[in-house]
Design a protein around this motif. Structure first.
Motif: not given
Length: 164
Positions: A51-56, A61-68, A148-153
């Motif tokens: 499901l990896t898309t630029p918008l996804g 990233a919203v999810f990641v920030e909220k989890v942490w 950084a990993r997701h920005a590279g993707h």
């Protein structure tokens, strides 16, 4: 310094916290930049089986920030902060998700994350993580790595999208 300026170069001799926060900030900008100049269709375009898309990526990233920050550090539930239980579900785009709505949600989320983190020292423990207690320092280091990993993707996806 504005909200959208890169900060890591200005903290070469900063404190450890200033440097960690600068790299987190810069990677957040990289994530947001994935959507620059893309149409709604391009931002949603799937070029890989996942499901990896630029918008996804930005939505994840919203999810990641909220989890942490919202969950692990502040102790709120995933339901309370409006995120799914499963990380893979954080990539799913709703019909109402747009470039601007997801961008705005990410900016709101990271501002809230910064506010939450400000109340903690680097050695303070996040007590509400499935792994067990971990430090704010660990969260920052992990967030730098993940963003950084997701920005590279996303960079690769953007290159393919804009070339077509």
């Amino acid at each position: 310094m504005t909200h959208d300026e890169y900060r890591s170069e200005s903290t070469l001799v900063g404190t450890e916290r200033q440097q960690l926060e600068a790299f987190v900030h810069d990677n957040r900008l990289e994530i947001l930049g994935l959507l620059d100049g893309l149409t709604e269709e391009q931002a949603r375009r799937r070029l890989v089986p996942s499901l990896t898309t630029p918008l996804g990526i930005v939505k994840h990233a919203v999810f990641v920030e909220k989890v942490w920050f919202h969950v692990s550090l502040a102790g709120r539930s995933r339901a309370e902060v409006g995120i799914p239980d499963a990380a893979e579900d954080s990539w799913v785009l709703a019909d109402g998700d747009t470039v601007e709505s997801v961008r705005a949600e990410y900016r709101r989320t990271w501002a809230e994350a910064d506010e939450i983190a400000a109340a903690f020292a680097l050695d303070d423990l996040a007590e509400h993580n499935r792994r067990g207690p971990l430090t704010l320092r660990w969260i920052y280091a992990h967030l730098i790595e993940e963003l950084a990993r997701h920005a590279g993707h996303g960079d690769i996806l953007r290159e393919q999208i804009l070339a077509s």
